[in-house]
Design a protein around this motif. Sequence first.
Motif, PDB file in Angstrom:
ATOM      1  N   LYS A   9      -0.680  -4.523  -3.693  1.00 53.62           N
ATOM      2  CA  LYS A   9      -0.988  -2.970  -4.231  1.00 53.62           C
ATOM      3  C   LYS A   9      -2.106  -2.550  -3.035  1.00 53.62           C
ATOM      4  CE  LYS A   9      -1.248  -0.523  -8.353  1.00 53.62           C
ATOM      5  NZ  LYS A   9       0.111  -0.297  -8.687  1.00 53.62           N
ATOM      6  N   GLY A  12      -1.607  -2.150   0.430  1.00 57.15           N
ATOM      7  CA  GLY A  12      -0.574  -1.109   0.962  1.00 57.15           C
ATOM      8  C   GLY A  12       0.286  -1.953   2.000  1.00 57.15           C
ATOM      9  N   CYS A  43       7.116  -2.146  -3.069  1.00 55.43           N
ATOM     10  CA  CYS A  43       6.552  -1.198  -2.531  1.00 55.43           C
ATOM     11  C   CYS A  43       8.042  -1.027  -2.507  1.00 55.43           C
ATOM     12  CB  CYS A  43       6.125  -1.693  -1.311  1.00 55.43           C
ATOM     13  SG  CYS A  43       4.295  -2.493  -1.751  1.00 55.43           S
ATOM     14  N   THR A 109       4.636   4.594  -2.968  1.00 57.17           N
ATOM     15  CA  THR A 109       4.201   3.307  -3.362  1.00 57.17           C
ATOM     16  C   THR A 109       3.167   2.808  -2.666  1.00 57.17           C
ATOM     17  OG1 THR A 109       6.433   2.255  -3.128  1.00 57.17           O
ATOM     18  CG2 THR A 109       6.059   3.426  -5.409  1.00 57.17           C
ATOM     19  N   CYS A 110       1.933   1.217  -3.401  1.00 63.21           N
ATOM     20  CA  CYS A 110       1.869   0.652  -2.959  1.00 63.21           C
ATOM     21  C   CYS A 110       0.643   1.340  -1.277  1.00 63.21           C
ATOM     22  CB  CYS A 110       2.131  -0.688  -1.761  1.00 63.21           C
ATOM     23  SG  CYS A 110       3.102  -1.349  -2.779  1.00 63.21           S
TER      24      CYS A 110
END
Length: 160
Positions: A9, A12, A43, A109-110
Motif C-alpha cells: 500500500k 503500490g 490491489c 487501489t494501491c
Amino acid sequence: MLLTSCGDKVTGEPGTAEPTANSTSSIPGSTSSPVPGGGPVACVDWVRFETPQDEYDNAGVVLIGKSVSRAGETSIYGSKATTHLVEVEQVLKGDPGEGNLRITSMPPTCTVGGTYPDGDPLDTDQRVIIFATKQGGDWFTITPAQGVLPFPEGSELPFH
C-alpha cells in the motif's frame, strides 16, 4: 471484470508485500500486506475497455449527467471512495430509478498520491457520460479510469 493481486500500500508495486505468519486475506486470490495501519490490502487490476461501446455493453447503467455535490464517502476493496450526487439528464441504459442518483467514483487501489492520484473523475461540474455498475446496493463507476467520459453539449454518443 477485475482481478486482484498482492501489493504494498505504500509503494503500490505488485508483489512487494510479504505475507506475515499472522496475516489473513479477506479477498480470495489476494494476500495481506503488513503495512503500518495494517489490514489486508487488495490491489485491483482493472479491465481495460477498448472502446466506449465495450464500456456501454458491460455497464449496468449508462447515463448523461453531472455531479452537483459530494454526498459522502464509502470504502471499497479497502480504499476510500467519494460519493457524488449526480443530476441525471438522460438514462441511456438500465434503470437507476427516478431523480438524482448517488454514484461513487471507483478508486484505483494501491496507489501513491492519495485516493485519486489523477483526480476524481466525478469531481467536475461538466456534463459527462457515466458508466456504472452496482456493488452491493450502491452505484460505482465501472472502473477508476474508464467510468466517466466528458460529453459537452452538441456531442454525439460514442456508442449505439
